[in-house]
Design a protein around this motif. Structure first.
Motif, mmCIF file in Angstrom:
data_model
loop_
_atom_site.group_PDB
_atom_site.id
_atom_site.type_symbol
_atom_site.label_atom_id
_atom_site.label_comp_id
_atom_site.label_asym_id
_atom_site.label_seq_id
_atom_site.Cartn_x
_atom_site.Cartn_y
_atom_site.Cartn_z
ATOM 1 N N LEU A 198 39.999 33.089 25.114
ATOM 2 C CA LEU A 198 38.910 33.582 25.954
ATOM 3 C C LEU A 198 38.983 35.106 26.034
ATOM 4 O O LEU A 198 40.078 35.686 25.962
ATOM 5 C CB LEU A 198 39.025 32.994 27.370
ATOM 6 C CG LEU A 198 39.092 31.472 27.456
ATOM 7 C CD1 LEU A 198 39.403 31.042 28.883
ATOM 8 C CD2 LEU A 198 37.772 30.864 27.000
ATOM 9 N N PRO A 199 37.861 35.766 26.206
ATOM 10 C CA PRO A 199 37.898 37.223 26.381
ATOM 11 C C PRO A 199 38.766 37.604 27.577
ATOM 12 O O PRO A 199 38.652 36.999 28.656
ATOM 13 C CB PRO A 199 36.431 37.597 26.619
ATOM 14 C CG PRO A 199 35.643 36.477 26.034
ATOM 15 C CD PRO A 199 36.470 35.249 26.226
ATOM 16 N N VAL A 200 39.604 38.598 27.397
ATOM 17 C CA VAL A 200 40.500 39.027 28.470
ATOM 18 C C VAL A 200 39.780 39.950 29.440
ATOM 19 O O VAL A 200 40.033 39.919 30.638
ATOM 20 C CB VAL A 200 41.742 39.726 27.869
ATOM 21 C CG1 VAL A 200 42.662 40.243 28.967
ATOM 22 C CG2 VAL A 200 42.493 38.762 26.963
ATOM 23 N N LEU A 201 38.864 40.766 28.953
ATOM 24 C CA LEU A 201 38.173 41.735 29.803
ATOM 25 C C LEU A 201 36.664 41.558 29.708
ATOM 26 O O LEU A 201 36.132 41.273 28.631
ATOM 27 C CB LEU A 201 38.527 43.161 29.385
ATOM 28 C CG LEU A 201 39.910 43.685 29.806
ATOM 29 C CD1 LEU A 201 40.163 45.050 29.175
ATOM 30 C CD2 LEU A 201 40.030 43.777 31.311
ATOM 31 N N HIS A 202 36.017 41.703 30.850
ATOM 32 C CA HIS A 202 34.557 41.779 30.920
ATOM 33 C C HIS A 202 34.200 43.075 31.633
ATOM 34 O O HIS A 202 34.876 43.475 32.589
ATOM 35 C CB HIS A 202 33.965 40.586 31.681
ATOM 36 C CG HIS A 202 33.953 39.315 30.895
ATOM 37 N ND1 HIS A 202 32.991 39.026 29.960
ATOM 38 C CD2 HIS A 202 34.786 38.248 30.895
ATOM 39 C CE1 HIS A 202 33.226 37.832 29.429
ATOM 40 N NE2 HIS A 202 34.321 37.346 29.979
ATOM 41 N N PHE A 203 33.095 43.680 31.222
ATOM 42 C CA PHE A 203 32.741 45.004 31.721
ATOM 43 C C PHE A 203 31.379 44.983 32.397
ATOM 44 O O PHE A 203 30.500 44.195 32.059
ATOM 45 C CB PHE A 203 32.731 46.010 30.571
ATOM 46 C CG PHE A 203 34.029 46.043 29.811
ATOM 47 C CD1 PHE A 203 35.143 46.658 30.341
ATOM 48 C CD2 PHE A 203 34.141 45.432 28.563
ATOM 49 C CE1 PHE A 203 36.337 46.677 29.655
ATOM 50 C CE2 PHE A 203 35.321 45.451 27.864
ATOM 51 C CZ PHE A 203 36.439 46.075 28.412
#
Length: 1461
Positions: A794-799
Motif C-alpha cells: 500500500l502507498p506509505v504516504l498520501h499528500f
C-alpha cells in the motif's frame, strides 16, 4: 538652643522641599478636538507635527510638543495629508485634496504654497524622493485625472516631477502610472545605476474609452525623466514581463510583484528581485503548493540588509502563514517559521529588534489545525530568533512577578513561556517592542501555554536584547524609551488614569508622577531616536473632566528636571548585542556603549544615535554560500554543470585551470578570512571538466554498485533521485553530472516525491524514520514516524493538494513474523511529520478527499477501514467487509459512506468507488463530484463490471474512461473501453477488443496537452486468439475523445526512401503501447511541443514483434507519420523539441542518435568504448533541458548500473526569438491540429499553438510559451458526438441501438434542473462533454418540450423580474469599473491605504510592503475572475499515476505506483 537653631532648620527644610519639587518631572497640556492621523518629529530635531485629518489642520510645535500653533500660511481645513522628506529633515509637504499644496523648508516654521496640474492620487504615498542629499529637490508627484463626471467618469494616474521641490513648475513624467520611484530612494539599496534612474509601473498605452487590463501593466525605466528614453524592463523573461502589480524597494532589494498570466497558470503572484538594477531573478520558494504567492496573500515583512523576509498565507480559511527568508541576493527562499500569525489586512506578527542584527520576535498559532478546521480562537505563542531566522526558541519567562512573588508555573517547562502581543494588535505608535535605545525590549503579554487577551496581560522588560525578561508592571501599559534607555516611561493602557510610572535604573525601581489630568492613554511617544528626556502623551479626556478646550489632550512630559548629573566616562559599559551562543552574525560581533544600570545620571547626547562597534570574527562555514553555477547539496555546494572558463585558458584537454571552489563569502559579510576558514579559495581543476566550446557535446559516466529499481526527477528541477536494489538512494542535483549517496547508514525501501509540491520528497527507511527535503534535495532532515512502513503493497504516504505540510502515513503494527494482531494503521500530520494523530487502525487506504480538481472539504479524510478490527490483517478476505468512512474535521466526525467496498480512486473532478454487492457477488461503480453524494454508474447490460475486472484509465476531458475486461484466461486478456457522460454516471461503449496485460494495464494513452487525442491497441483477431493464445494487435487513434477510432495512416516510404511491402487497404501503422514499456513514463508525446509524437512500430496488417519494429515520428498529432530510423529505439524529447535523442533498444550500444530538426537529420555521438545496454533515457519532466541521462548496465555486469550524463547545451547558444506581433521574423510557427485534414475544428474550436520551427537552430530554454490562440468556435458536426448509452457504431459509422436493449430514460426533471427552458427527447447520440461547438447540427436533441414550473411565465414577467435588481447591480458595477479605470480589477500598491497612517519615523508598519492584487467583485468583473480560474487547464506532467485496476477476487486491491503517488 532651639530658638538659636530655629531659623537654620526652617531654611534647611525649605531647601529640601524645593529640591524635591524641582526633582519631579515637569508637564503641561495642550488640547485638540481629534486624535492625530499623523504625529511625528522632524528627524533629529525638536520640531513636531500634529495632523488633525478630521478638521484638515496641521499643528506645529518647535519645543518637542510643549506648545502648539497652526501651520502658518496654510488655510484651515485644507490639509489632507502630511509627508515629510525622508532624507532631509528640513522639508515636509502638506497636500490638499485639490491642486494647491504647501511646502516647508524650515521644519514647519513657515509654509509656502505651490500648485500642481492634478489633485494627488488616492494612494498612501503620492510623493517619492531621491536619497542623494545633493538632489533633495528631486520629487515625484502622483496625481489623478478623470474624464467625464459622476457615474460615467474614467480615471487614471499621471506622475509629475520636480528638481527643486516644487519651486519650479512640475513637468509631466509619464501617464497611466500606478507607481513611480527613484532607483536611488533608499540608503540601503546601493548600486551603480545612473543617478537619475526612475522605475515606473505603468500601462502600455492610454485607453480613453475603457479601463486598462492588467496584462498591459509593465515596469518601465528611464534615466532622462522619460523625455527620450522609455525602456521596458523585461526582468530576464522577455515580453512575458507583463501583469506588473507593484514595485517596491525593501532594504537592499528592489522587488517587483507580477501576476502570472501565462497559460495554465492559477493566477499566482511572482516576485522578481534585483540588488544591482541590472540583473533580475525570479524569487523561488520551496513548498510550492503551500507557499503559493496568491493574490493578497503575502507580505514582505521587515527585512535586513542581507536577506529578504516574506510571509505567505498558507491556510485558506484563516489568517495563518509561513515565514520565509532569502539568501543574500533575495532569489532563493527557505522556510524560517511555520504557522505565523497574520491579520486580515496582511500584517504579520514579526519584528526585528532595533539595532541588534539577527534578533527578531514572531508569534505563531499553536492550534493552527483547530483554527483551520473548526474556526477556533487562535492560541498565540511567541518565538525569538538570534540567528536571523535560522532557528527559533521560546521566551523564557521571569521566575517572579512585578510584586516579587513566584509565577504560577515552572519557567523551565515548555508550556510555561512568555508570550507578547505584536504587530497585528498595535497599541502605540512606532515599533512594538524596541527602539534605538540599545538592548531595551518591552512588551505586553502573559505567561503560560499561550497568549492571553490584551486586557488580561502585564508589561515585561528585557535589557539584554530579549534573552532574559522581568515583569515590571502589572496590567497592560503603553511604554516608551528615552535618553538611550536611561528613562523608561509607562502608563496604564486599560483604564483612565492621571499618573504614570517612570524608571531611571532600567526598570529596577519605578516612581509615579501625577500630571493632574485624568486621561485614557492613546499614544506615548518621543523623538525618533529615543535620545531625548521629553515625551508626548496623547489621550482622550473623560467627559466629566473636559473643560471645553477639546476632547483630547497632549501632555508634554519633561524628565530633564530630575536631579541627575550628566554621565561621565565611568558611567558607561560595553554591552554585547547578542547572546553568547550567537555572538557572530554576518562575520562580526556587535558591541554598544551604554549607561550602567545603577548610574544616577543622564546621557544627554540628544539626536546622536547609538552606533555599535563591530569586531570581525574568524570566518566559519556559516559565512559562505554557494557560488554562482553551484547548488547546495546537504552541507556541500556542487556544480550545477560544467564551469564556464575564459577563452584561451584551456588549450589542451590535459591542461588545468583555477576554478571556483563552489563557495563565495556572503556579500556584506565582514568575517576575517586570515583567522578562519577560506572556503572561497580557487582550486585547480582539469580542463576536461570545463564547459565545452560551442558545437561540442560533453558526457560524464557514473557506475552504481547495484541495479536501479526506482528513479524520478523533482518536477521543475534539475535534481533526480535513484534507488538501487541494495536499498541505497543516490542523488544528483545537476541532471546526472555528479552523484552522491544519501545517508549510507540507512536502508531505504522507497522514496516519494510530493504529488503537489515540486520541492518536497521523502526517503522511507525500514524503521520508524524517514528523511524529507523541502528544497529539492539540497538538504535532508530526519523525522520520526509513528510506525514502520507497511509491507502490504500500500502507498506509505498520501499528500494534500493545497497544504504541503498535511500528510498521511500508512504503516504497520505488530507484523513481525506471524503476529496475531498484525494490522495497518494510518496517521496524519499537519506539520510535515513533526507530530502525528491517529486516524484509524485496520485500514487499507486512507487519503485526503480533496484533489487538485476534486474541490471538496479540504479537511476531510477518506478511509477504507475493515469492519472487524482484530486478528491478522494479512489474512482478511471478503468475510471481513472493507467499509468506506468519510471523516470531516480531520476524521473527528465520521460518516460511513458504504458498507463494503473494493476501493476508491480520485480522477480529476471525480471520486469513484468500487462497491461490492455481497448478495450478488458483484461490483457497482459509485461516482461523486462532491465527496458526499454518490450516483451509481449505469452500464450496457453486456458490459457490467460485476463479472469482470476493470481499469479506470483517466478523466481529463470531463468524462471517465473505463476498461472492462471481456476476455479472461484461459483466453488472452482484452476488453472494451467505456466512456461516461460529464458526471461519470452513464457509461457507453467507445471501442471493443482493447488490449490489456496480466496486471490489468491497458494499451491506452492520451496525448499530452492536446485533449481528446488518444491511441490504443486492439486485438485484431478476437475469434482466433482464444484458440491460438496469440494476440495480433492493431493500433487505433481517436481525435474526438473516443467518439470514433481510425487506423494510423502509414508513411509512403521508410527512412531509407523505400516503399513498404504492404500496400493494400489493410496496411496501416501499428505501434507498441503502454503494456510493453520498461519505463511507463516514456510517453509518445511531450508537454513541451504540441503535436509531436514518437513511437516504435511497424507497417502491415498487424503489429510486428518489438525487435522487428522501427522508429516513427508524427508532427501533427498522429494524422501523418514518418519513419525516422530503422530498428527499435528509446527516445526522449529535449528543450521543447529542439533536440531529440534516441538510443538503440535492441541490444548494447556505444552511441546515441540526436536530431536538431525533429527527425529530418540525425547525427551520432559516441559516449563509451564499451557498449552498454540502455534501458531508459531520462530528462527533466518538462522536456525543456538539453541534458539527458542514459540509464542502463554493461552486459559484463548486470548486477550493477550505469548512468551516462550527456550534455548538448553547447551545440548552439542562440536563444530562440518569440515575437507574437511579428511572427514572420521569429523562430516559432503557429500550428493547428486541423492542418492537412478536412476537419478544421477539434472539440468544437480551431486552436493555434506556438511551437519552434522545425529548421530553427536555437535554444528554447525555459522561456515562457505564448498562449494558445483560439481562432474560432465551430458549428457542431458529426465528430462532436458519440453514441448514447446502449448504442454502438455500426460498420457505416452510425450509432444504432444494441439488439435486445432499450434507450435510457430522458429524465426531464434532470434536464430542467439547471434552469433550462426546454428538455429534449434522447437520440442515438450524445455530445462529447469536452466539445465547445456552438449551433450547427445537434444530433443529440430530439423533439423539445417546455420545462415545468416557473418557466411557464411569459417574457414580460421575467423581463420585469430581472430588470429591477440587474439595473442596480449593473449601475454599481459600471461605476466601479469606469471610476477606477481597470478592465479587470484595481491594483493596490505597497503600503496601501489600509492600516495605521500615523507613525513616528521608520516603523515596522511602514516597512510592511504587502503587494496584493484586489479585484472588485461586482457585476461582470466578478464573473471574469471566476471564469479566469476555472477555464484554465493545469499542466499535466508525464506519468501514469492515472491508472487504477480493480479485479474482483479475494485479494482485490488498487494498483498504484509507489514513486508516483
Amino acid at each position: 538652643m532651639a530658638l538659636h537653631h530655629g531659623p537654620s532648620l526652617i531654611f534647611w527644610l525649605l531647601t529640601w522641599l524645593l529640591a524635591v519639587a524641582v526633582a519631579q518631572p515637569q508637564s503641561s497640556i495642550s488640547y485638540f478636538d481629534n486624535l492625530p492621523a499623523r504625529l511625528f518629529f522632524f528627524d533629529d530635531t525638536t520640531n513636531a507635527v500634529y495632523h488633525d485629518v478630521v478638521k484638515g489642520n496641521v499643528h506645529i510645535s518647535e519645543d518637542e510638543g510643549k506648545t502648539w500653533q497652526l501651520a502658518p500660511g496654510v488655510p484651515e481645513g485644507k490639509a489632507s495629508m502630511v509627508v515629510e522628506h525622508p532624507f532631509d529633515n528640513r522639508i515636509a509637504f502638506i497636500l490638499s485634496r485639490s491642486t494647491t499644496h504647501w511646502r516647508t523648508i524650515d521644519r514647519g516654521k513657515t509654509w509656502q504654497s505651490f500648485d500642481m496640474p492634478l489633485p494627488p492620487a488616492l494612494v498612501s504615498r503620492p510623493l517619492s524622493f531621491h536619497s542623494d542629499p545633493s538632489k533633495w529637490g528631486y520629487v515625484l508627484y502622483q496625481g489623478t485625472v478623470c474624464s467625464g463626471s459622476g457615474w460615467g467618469s474614467i480615471c487614471h494616474d499621471e506622475t509629475y516631477y520636480t528638481k527643486d521641490a516644487f519651486s519650479d513648475d512640475a513637468r509631466l513624467l509619464l501617464t497611466d502610472t500606478s507607481r513611480c520611484q527613484f532607483a536611488h530612494s533608499s540608503k540601503d539599496f546601493k548600486h551603480e545605476a545612473h543617478v537619475d534612474l526612475i522605475y515606473c509601473v505603468a500601462f502600455d498605452a492610454s485607453n480613453s474609452n475603457s479601463g486598462h487590463t492588467l496584462a498591459s501593466s509593465r515596469l518601465f525605466s528611464s534615466t532622462d525623466f522619460f523625455e527620450t528614453e522609455k525602456k521596458v524592463e523585461d526582468l530576464g523573461i522577455g515580453k512575458n514581463a507583463r501583469g506588473i502589480v507593484a514595485f517596491a524597494i525593501v532594504s537592499k532589494f528592489a522587488v517587483v510583484a507580477m501576476k502570472d498570466l501565462s497559460e495554465g497558470s492559477t493566477g499566482d503572484m511572482l516576485l522578481y528581485v534585483t540588488v544591482d538594477t541590472k540583473d533580475w531573478a525570479k524569487a523561488r520558494f520551496p513548498h510550492s503548493s503551500s507557499a503559493r504567492l496568491r493574490e493578497n496573500a503575502y507580505t514582505i515583512v521587515e527585512s535586513t540588509t542581507h536577506s529578504l523576509a516574506v510571509d505567505v498565507l498558507t491556510h485558506d480559511r484563516s489568517s495563518i502563514g509561513t515565514l520565509f527568508v532569502s539568501n543574500s541576493n533575495g532569489t532563493f527562499f527557505v522556510e524560517s517559521l511555520g504557522d505565523t500569525n497574520r491579520n486580515e489586512m496582511g500584517y504579520v506578527d514579526f519584528e526585528n529588534i532595533y539595532g541588534v542584527e539577527g534578533v527578531g520576535l514572531a508569534n505563531v498559532v499553536a492550534n493552527a489545525k483547530d483554527v483551520e478546521a473548526r474556526r477556533a480562537t487562535k492560541q498565540l505563542q511567541t518565538r525569538i530568533t538570534y540567528d536571523d531566522g535560522r532557528s527559533w526558541s521560546r521566551l523564557k519567562p521571569p521566575a517572579l512577578n512585578s510584586e516579587g512573588r513566584k509565577i504560577h508555573c515552572n519557567p523551565d517547562d515548555e508550556n510555561c513561556s512568555l508570550h507578547l502581543h505584536s504587530v497585528t494588535l498595535p497599541h502605540n505608535f512606532g515599533r512594538v517592542f524596541s527602539s534605538p535605545a540599545p538592548g531595551f525590549v518591552m512588551g505586553v503579554g502573559s505567561i503560560g501555554d499561550y497568549l492571553q487577551p490584551y486586557e488580561e496581560c502585564d508589561t515585561f522588560l528585557s535589557i539584554d536584547g530579549g534573552i532574559s525578561w522581568r515583569m515590571v508592571r502589572a496590567d497592560a501599559h503603553k511604554y516608551e524609551f528615552g535618553d538611550q534607555g536611561s528613562i523608561l516611561v509607562a502608563i496604564n493602557d486599560e483604564e483612565v488614569v492621571e499618573s504614570l510610572s517612570y524608571s531611571t535604573d532600567f526598570g529596577k525601581t519605578w516612581k509615579s508622577y501625577n500630571f493632574g489630568t485624568p486621561i485614557r492613554a492613546r499614544i506615548l511617544t518621543t523623538v525618533g531616536d529615543s535620545t531625548s528626556q521629553k515625551f508626548l502623551l496623547v489621550g482622550q479626556i473623560p467627559k466629566r473632566a473636559q473643560k471645553g478646550d477639546g476632547r483630547f489632550g497632549v501632555v508634554f512630559l519633561d524628565f530633564a528636571s530630575l536631579d541627575r548629573r550628566k554621565c561621565g566616562d565611568g558611567d558607561f559599559e560595553d554591552w554585547n548585542a547578542r547572546s553568547s551562543t550567537h555572538e557572530c552574525l554576518m562575520g562580526h560581533k556587535q558591541t554598544y556603549r551604554r549607561r550602567k544600570q545603577d548610574a544616577n545620571c543622564y546621557v544627554g547626547e540628544k539626536f546622536r544615535d547609538p552606533v555599535p562597534s563591530e569586531e570581525p570574527c574568524p570566518c566559519t562555514d556559516e559565512d559562505y554560500e554557494c557560488d554562482y553555477n553551484y547548488i547546495r547539496s546537504g552541507d556541500q555546494c556542487v556544480a550545477a554543470g560544467p564551469e564556464p572558463i575564459p577563452a584561451g585558458v584551456c588549450i589542451e584537454p590535459t591542461d588545468t585551470y583555477l576554478g571556483s571552489s563552489g563557495y563565495r563569502r556572503i556579500p556584506g559579510n565582514t568575517c576575517d578570512r586570515d583567522r578562519g576558514v577560506k572556503k572561497d579559495e580557487l582550486v585547480e581543476k582539469p580542463c576536461s571538466d570545463a564547459r565545452p566550446a560551442e558545437g561540442q557535446i560533453l558526457h560524464m559516466t557514473f557506475e552504481f554498485p547495484a541495479p536501479v529499481v526506482q528513479y524520478a526527477y523533482f518536477r521543475s528541477s534539475t535534481a533526480i533521485l535513484v534507488r538501487l536494489a541494495d536499498n541505497s538512494i543516490w542523488q544528483s542535483l545537476n541532471e546526472g553530472y555528479t552523484w552522491n549517496q544519501l545517508h549510507p547508514e540507512e536502508t531505504f525501501v522507497a522514496f516519494y516525491h510530493h504529488a503537489y509540491s515540486d520541492d518536497r520528497a521523502y526517503l522511507i527507511t525500514n524503521t520508524n524514520k524517514f528523511y524529507y527535503t523541502t528544497d529539492t534535495g539540497k538538504s535532508w532532515l530526519p523525522m520520526d514516524t509513528p510506525s514502520i512502513p507497511n509491507a502490504f503493497g500500500l502507498p506509505v504516504l498520501h499528500f494534500h493538494p493545497t497544504v504541503s505540510d498535511y500528510i498521511i502515513w500508512t504503516g504497520q503494527v505488530g507484523c513481525n513474523s506471524f503476529g496475531e494482531s498484525c494490522y495497518v494503521e494510518a496517521q496524519y500530520s499537519l506539520k510535515n511529520g513533526r507530530s502525528w494523530t491517529l486516524i484509524d487502525k485496520y485500514v487499507r487506504n486512507c487519503a485526503w478527499a480533496r484533489d487538485s480538481e476534486l474541490l471538496v472539504d479540504p479537511n476531510q479524510i477518506l478511509c477504507e477501514s475493515y469492519k472487524v478490527k482484530e486478528g491478522n490483517q494479512r489474512f482478511f478476505g471478503l468475510e471481513n467487509p472493507l467499509e468506506l468512512i468519510a471523516g470531516t474535521q480531520f476524521y473527528d466526525t465520521k460518516t460511513k459512506l458504504f458498507d463494503h467496498v473494493v476501493g476508491f480512486a480520485k480522477f480529476s473532478e471525480f471520486l469513484i468507488v468500487a462497491e461490492y454487492q455481497a448478495a450478488r457477488q458483484s461490483l457497482d461503480i459509485q461516482v461523486s463530484l462532491d465527496g458526499r453524494n454518490f450516483a451509481p454508474g449505469q452500464f450496457p447490460p453486456t458490459l457490467r463490471p460485476e463479472q469482470h475486472a476493470y481499469t479506470i484509465l483517466e478523466s481529463s476531458t470531463k468524462s471517465v474512461f473505463l476498461h472492462v475486461t471481456t476476455s479472461e484466461p484461459p483466453a488472452p486478456y482484452w476488453g472494451s473501453i467505456l466512456k461516461s457522460n460529464s458526471n461519470g454516471t452513464y457509461f457507453g461503449l467507445s471501442l471493443d477488443n482493447v488490449n490489456r496485460n496480466d496486471a490489468g494495464f491497458v494499451d491506452f494513452e492520451k496525448m499530452i496537452n492536446l485533449d481528446g487525442i488518444a491511441l490504443v491497441n486492439i486485438v485484431g483477431n478476437p475469434h482466433e486468439a482464444p484458440l491460438t493464445g496469440r494476440k495480433l494487435l492493431q493500433t487505433r487513434i481517436s481525435h474526438n475523445d473516443g467518439g470514433s477510432w481510425r487506423p494510423l495512416p502509414p508513411p509512403a516510404t521508410d527512412s531509407q526512401g523505400n516503399r513498404y511491402a504492404c500496400d493494400t487497404t489493410k496496411c496501416a501503422l501499428h505501434i507498441h503501447g503502454y503494456t510493453e514499456r520498461y519505463d511507463s513514463r516514456a510517453t509518445y508525446s511531450t508537454p513541451s511541443v504540441p503535436g509531436l509524437l514518437m513511437a516504435v512500430g511497424s507497417v502491415g496488417e498487424y503489429l510486428e514483434a518489438y525487435d522487428q519494429s522501427d522508429t516513427f515520428l508524427s508532427r501533427d498529432a498522429g494524422f501523418t507519420w514518418e519513419e525516422v530510423h530503422k530498428d527499435a529505439h528509446l527516445w526522449e524529447f529535449g528543450d521543447s523539441g529542439s533536440i531529440l535523442v534516441m538510443a538503440n533498444d535492441e541490444g548494447p550500444t556505444d552511441h546515441v542518435m540526436f536530431s536538431k530538426d525533429e527527425g529530418l537529420n540525425w547525427r551520432e555521438y559516441k559516449f563509451t568504448d564499451e557498449p552498454m545496454r540502455v534501458k531508459a533515457i531520462v530528462t527533466v519532466p518538462s522536456d525543456t533541458s538539453r541534458r539527458f541521462i542514459l540509464m542502463g548496465y554493461y552486459p559484463r555486469s548486470k548486477n550493477t548500473a550505469v548512468a551516462v550524463h550527456i550534455d548538448f547545451s553547447a551545440l548552439t547558444s542562440r536563444k530562440c526569438v518569440l515575437d507574437v506581433d511579428d511572427a514572420n521574423h521569429d523562430d516559432f510557427e503557429l500550428w493547428s491540429p486541423s492542418e492537412g485534414r478536412e476537419e478544421q475544428c477539434l472539440f468544437g474550436k480551431q486552436t493555434l499553438y506556438h511551437r519552434r520551427k522545425r529548421e530553427a537552430d536555437c535554444v528554447v530554454g525555459d522561456q515562457k510559451k505564448a498562449q494558445d490562440k483560439i481562432v474560432k468556435y465551430c458549428a457542431c458536426t458529426d465528430s462532436d458526438f458519440e453514441c448514447e448509452y446502449n448504442y454502438e457504431r455500426n460498420s457505416a459509422g452510425e450509432c444504432v441501438l444494441i439488439p435486445g436493449l432499450s434507450p435510457r430514460d430522458p429524465d426531464p426533471a434532470g434536464q430542467c434542473r439547471g434552469g433550462e427552458d426546454y428538455w429534449y427527447e434522447l437520440t442515438p447520440y450524445r455530445k462529447i462533454p469536452n466539445s465547445a461547438c456552438e449551433g450547427g447540427k445537434r444530433l443529440d436533441r430530439g423533439p423539445a418540450h417546455p420545462c415545468p414550473g416557473l418557466r411557464g411565465h411569459g417574457a414580460f414577467f421575467w423581463l420585469m423580474m430581472l430588470f429591477i435588481p440587474v439595473s442596480f447591480a449593473a449601475l454599481a458595477g459600471y461605476w466601479y469599473y469606469r471610476r477606477n479605470g481597470y478592465g479587470s480589477g484595481a491594483i493596490r500598491l505597497p503600503g496601501g491605504e489600509t492600516g495605521y497612517r500615523f507613525s513616528r519615523g521608520s516603523t515596522a508598519l511602514d516597512t510592511l510592503a504587502s503587494v496584493p492584487w484586489f479585484l472588485i467583485g461586482l457585476g461582470g468583473i466578478a464573473y471574469e475572475w471566476v471564469a479566469e480560474r476555472f477555464d484554465s487547464l493545469a499542466v499535466r506532467f508525464r506519468g501514469r499515476s492515472g491508472y487504477r485496476n480493480l479485479p474482483v477476487d479475494e485479494d482485490a486491491q488498487i494498483l498504484r505506483f509507489e514513486d508516483e503517488e
